[in-house]
Write an enzyme that holds these catalytic residues in place. Structure first.
Site, PDB file in Angstrom:
ATOM      1  N   ARG A  99       0.841  -1.192   0.000  1.00 23.02           N
ATOM      2  CA  ARG A  99       0.000   0.000   0.000  1.00 23.02           C
ATOM      3  C   ARG A  99       0.883   1.252   0.000  1.00 23.02           C
ATOM      4  O   ARG A  99       1.970   1.250   0.598  1.00 23.02           O
ATOM      5  CB  ARG A  99      -0.846  -0.037   1.273  1.00 23.02           C
ATOM      6  CG  ARG A  99      -1.847   1.086   1.442  1.00 23.02           C
ATOM      7  CD  ARG A  99      -2.984   0.983   0.499  1.00 23.02           C
ATOM      8  NE  ARG A  99      -4.157   1.732   0.956  1.00 23.02           N
ATOM      9  CZ  ARG A  99      -5.167   2.058   0.141  1.00 23.02           C
ATOM     10  NH1 ARG A  99      -5.156   1.701  -1.123  1.00 23.02           N
ATOM     11  NH2 ARG A  99      -6.201   2.707   0.619  1.00 23.02           N
ATOM     12  N   THR A 372      -9.883   0.224  -9.172  1.00 19.22           N
ATOM     13  CA  THR A 372      -8.899  -0.738  -8.724  1.00 19.22           C
ATOM     14  C   THR A 372      -8.915  -1.900  -9.706  1.00 19.22           C
ATOM     15  O   THR A 372      -9.809  -1.984 -10.520  1.00 19.22           O
ATOM     16  CB  THR A 372      -9.356  -1.147  -7.313  1.00 19.22           C
ATOM     17  OG1 THR A 372      -9.376   0.034  -6.535  1.00 19.22           O
ATOM     18  CG2 THR A 372      -8.526  -2.205  -6.675  1.00 19.22           C
ATOM     19  N   ASN A 392      -6.363   4.201  -6.965  1.00 15.28           N
ATOM     20  CA  ASN A 392      -7.567   4.719  -6.325  1.00 15.28           C
ATOM     21  C   ASN A 392      -8.616   4.992  -7.393  1.00 15.28           C
ATOM     22  O   ASN A 392      -9.251   4.075  -7.872  1.00 15.28           O
ATOM     23  CB  ASN A 392      -7.312   5.932  -5.438  1.00 15.28           C
ATOM     24  CG  ASN A 392      -8.512   6.219  -4.540  1.00 15.28           C
ATOM     25  OD1 ASN A 392      -9.289   5.300  -4.256  1.00 15.28           O
ATOM     26  ND2 ASN A 392      -8.692   7.432  -4.110  1.00 15.28           N
ATOM     27  N   GLU A 411      -4.333   8.167  -3.904  1.00 14.00           N
ATOM     28  CA  GLU A 411      -4.719   7.304  -2.783  1.00 14.00           C
ATOM     29  C   GLU A 411      -4.862   8.060  -1.466  1.00 14.00           C
ATOM     30  O   GLU A 411      -5.497   7.577  -0.533  1.00 14.00           O
ATOM     31  CB  GLU A 411      -3.653   6.218  -2.616  1.00 14.00           C
ATOM     32  CG  GLU A 411      -4.184   4.883  -2.197  1.00 14.00           C
ATOM     33  CD  GLU A 411      -4.858   4.149  -3.343  1.00 14.00           C
ATOM     34  OE1 GLU A 411      -6.067   3.888  -3.236  1.00 14.00           O
ATOM     35  OE2 GLU A 411      -4.183   3.847  -4.330  1.00 14.00           O
ATOM     36  N   SER A 443      -7.697   0.727   3.453  1.00 11.19           N
ATOM     37  CA  SER A 443      -8.162   0.253   2.140  1.00 11.19           C
ATOM     38  C   SER A 443      -9.315  -0.724   2.317  1.00 11.19           C
ATOM     39  O   SER A 443      -9.567  -1.220   3.418  1.00 11.19           O
ATOM     40  CB  SER A 443      -7.004  -0.454   1.439  1.00 11.19           C
ATOM     41  OG  SER A 443      -7.431  -1.095   0.267  1.00 11.19           O
ATOM     42  N   GLY A 464     -13.528  -1.945  -6.805  1.00  9.15           N
ATOM     43  CA  GLY A 464     -14.824  -1.352  -6.453  1.00  9.15           C
ATOM     44  C   GLY A 464     -14.879  -0.639  -5.119  1.00  9.15           C
ATOM     45  O   GLY A 464     -15.965  -0.526  -4.546  1.00  9.15           O
ATOM     46  N   GLY A 465     -13.731  -0.164  -4.574  1.00 11.27           N
ATOM     47  CA  GLY A 465     -13.788   0.560  -3.295  1.00 11.27           C
ATOM     48  C   GLY A 465     -14.453  -0.320  -2.238  1.00 11.27           C
ATOM     49  O   GLY A 465     -14.209  -1.531  -2.175  1.00 11.27           O
TER      50      GLY A 465
HETATM   51  N1  GLY Z   1      -8.618   2.946  -3.101  1.00 11.05           N
HETATM   52  C1  GLY Z   1      -9.666   2.135  -2.667  1.00 11.05           C
HETATM   53  C2  GLY Z   1      -9.282   1.186  -1.595  1.00 11.05           C
HETATM   54  O1  GLY Z   1      -8.115   0.915  -1.403  1.00 11.05           O
HETATM   55  O2  GLY Z   1     -10.140   0.721  -0.898  1.00 11.05           O
END
Ligand code: GLY
Length: 561
Positions: A99, A372, A392, A411, A443, A464-465
């Site tokens: 990350r 993503t 992101n 991000e 995340s 998809g977040g």
């Molecule tokens: N950028 C979306 C996540 O990492 O959840």
């Protein structure tokens, strides 16, 4: 009384009749030796070629990861970050965190004006939105620790695609066209993708010579080129010239980190999922453990009651996520407690019967404490690698590093910029995810591997977040409660709830009007949406074959040999 008796016999017989699920209803891709599934066919084929040449799942994963940075620039990346879960031989499952980190010059109020108000766009569309990239460190660490080939084997295919170019797919054309205004605001991006003032046409050849240069540096010098060498120099210069704050010191300090994955049992299978700084594993565990005592088969997949139970589990799990979770190197997150049986039993009691809960009334528990992308690979020895990585938003903050050809992430928006203020995914988080130098933003990415009796059973993940977590939960339930195969489990209609905003988002045409009416009757607010997620998965079949599938919602593919 007699009438009731006959009705219950009839309903029981009907349920018995419809309950068994034909696991082979729609066919995934089958192969014997190895399989790759992901969002873009050229990169998937590169992975298969590596496996055929004798590479293992880690070699193939590195090659696919670098190739996607070329062929799938909206989310495949060098300038972002992500997570890998893996199983290798008989070793303990692996979890690698690559990350992004907040730059050393970052601060908790960096997106606020002097009155404490959010400055719109600063955390998404400025150079201040960029976290220190982790992808190159992650892919090359994974490769050098577990791969078996040479660096040129895994980087040459991506270099070839960047240098000689590739045919633009319809989805790449459409995605660049849709983002043209924001992308062409950056001359470095415009020069590569919009040199003729419009997005590259379908089937035209897209060449990215600057990106090829960067990939060659990685091949010849390794990660050092990116974090200390000439690529670092270009990145730092771009930052300096355009108001960014990432320095050489930030890049030199960056490390990907192996951490203990989240492991939990669901329906006699063991789920391997990411630990913090991804909330994915913990929140997924909470959702699945909250619903586990419910007889989902009897309740009926995607019935109003099923959607209600899953929604309430999601509401509770997201309340905990948004309050307690953040980078554990900086905060004390009560991970074991959040996943413990007695805590979850008490939380389950808060689920109202046949009635919508309320995100205002539900808060975190009381305890003594587009975009993503995802791909997965299984090799002939049944090593399995699942990677979700991201910039992101699609194309990150939209700028390409001048002369180096790769997109920068945005991000930093995944941090909590101000308590109570939602990020681009509508997530409202607390202090645990406040910005601090070198901290990793929370995340939702959830690359999952499922083991049965210690052996690989299936792997799945999606972009998809926050919908990543609820999509993973639904696919796992489809497979483990309903016995669906990987294709049907992925293609099945989906819905999502994340506490706040307090509505159920459901895919267009996913549920019958009757079901929706029942949910409204329970007090839910419903919101129709386009596709939720774009999953890819691989399943071990009983007959030794592997079954792979990339979501029918996109242009991905699965291929094997
Ligand atoms: N950028 C979306 C996540 O990492 O959840």
């Amino acid at each position: 009384m007699i009438r009731k008796y006959w009705i219950s016999i009839f309903v029981g017989a009907f349920l018995f009749y419809i309950a068994p699920y034909r696991a082979d209803a729609y066919t995934p891709v089958y192969a014997e030796q190895g399989m790759v599934a992901g969002p873009e066919p050229l990169a998937v084929q590169i992975g298969v070629d590596i496996l055929k040449k004798g590479g293992n799942a880690f070699d193939a994963a590195a090659a696919v990861g670098f190739a996607l940075a070329v062929t799938y620039p909206s989310a495949g990346n060098l300038g972002g970050g992500g997570f890998m879960t893996a199983v290798k031989d008989t070793q303990e499952p692996l979890f690698l965190d690559f990350r992004e980190t907040a730059p050393l010059a970052a601060s908790s109020d960096m997106y606020l004006d002097k009155d404490g108000n959010i400055i719109p766009g600063l955390s998404t569309s400025s150079l201040l939105a960029v976290g220190v990239p982790g992808t190159v460190h992650g892919l090359l660490t994974m490769f050098s620790d577990h791969g078996a080939m040479n660096r040129s084997d895994i980087l040459d295919p991506a270099i070839q695609l960047a240098e000689s170019g590739f045919h633009v797919s319809y989805s790449l054309h459409a995605s660049l066209q849709a983002n043209q205004d924001r992308l062409s605001a950056y001359p470095s991006t415009k020069r590569i993708f919009f040199s003729h003032e419009s997005a590259p046409h379908f089937n035209s050849i897209l060449r990215q010579p600057d990106l090829a240069w960067t990939l060659k540096k990685l091949r010849d010098e390794g990660a050092q080129a990116f974090y200390e060498g000439e690529v670092a120099e270009k990145l730092v210069n771009y930052m300096k010239n355009n108001g960014g704050i990432i320095t050489r010191e930030d890049l030199t300090a960056y490390r990907s980190k192996y951490r203990t994955p989240i492991l939990f049992d669901y329906k006699d299978n063991t789920i391997v999922a990411p630990n913090l700084p991804s909330s994915g594993g913990i929140t997924l565990a909470q959702i699945l453990k909250l619903i586990e005592p419910h007889p989902m088969r009897e309740i009926g997949r995607n019935s109003a009651e099923y959607i209600h139970i899953l929604t309430e589990a999601e509401r509770l799990a997201f309340a905990d996520r948004n309050y307690f979770l953040g980078d554990r190197d900086f905060i004390r997150a009560p991970v074991d407690r959040l996943m413990s049986g007695d805590y979850l039993d008490a939380r389950r009691e808060q689920i109202p019967k046949y009635k919508a809960g309320s995100s205002e009334r539900i808060s975190h528990g009381r305890i003594e404490s587009e975009e993503t992308t995802h791909f997965c690979i299984v090799d002939r020895n049944r090593n399995a690698v699942a990677i979700t990585y991201t910039l992101n938003e699609s194309y990150g903050m939209k700028a390409v590093v001048e002369g180096a050809g790769f997109f920068l992430n945005n991000e930093m928006d995944d941090f909590n910029a101000k308590p109570g203020y939602p990020n681009v995914y509508g997530l409202v988080e607390g202090d645990a995810n406040a910005i601090q130098p070198e901290k990793r933003m929370l995340s939702s990415m959830t690359p999952v591997i499922v083991l049965k009796d210690g052996k690989f059973a299936f792997t799945v993940g999606t972009p998809g977040g926050p919908t990543i977590i609820t999509t993973a939960a639904q696919i796992i339930v489809n497979m483990l409660d309903f016995g669906m195969n990987i294709r049907d489990a992925i293609d099945a209609p989906r819905f999502h709830h994340q506490g706040l905003p307090d509505f159920i988002r459901f895919e267009r045409e996913a549920f019958s009007y009757d079901t929706l009416k029942l949910l409204v009757g329970m007090g839910y607010t419903l919101k129709e949406s386009g596709p939720i997620g774009f999953a890819a998965g691989i399943q071990q079949m009983d007959n030794h074959l592997l079954a792979g599938y990339a979501d029918g919602r996109g242009e991905g593919s699965a291929a094997g040999y």
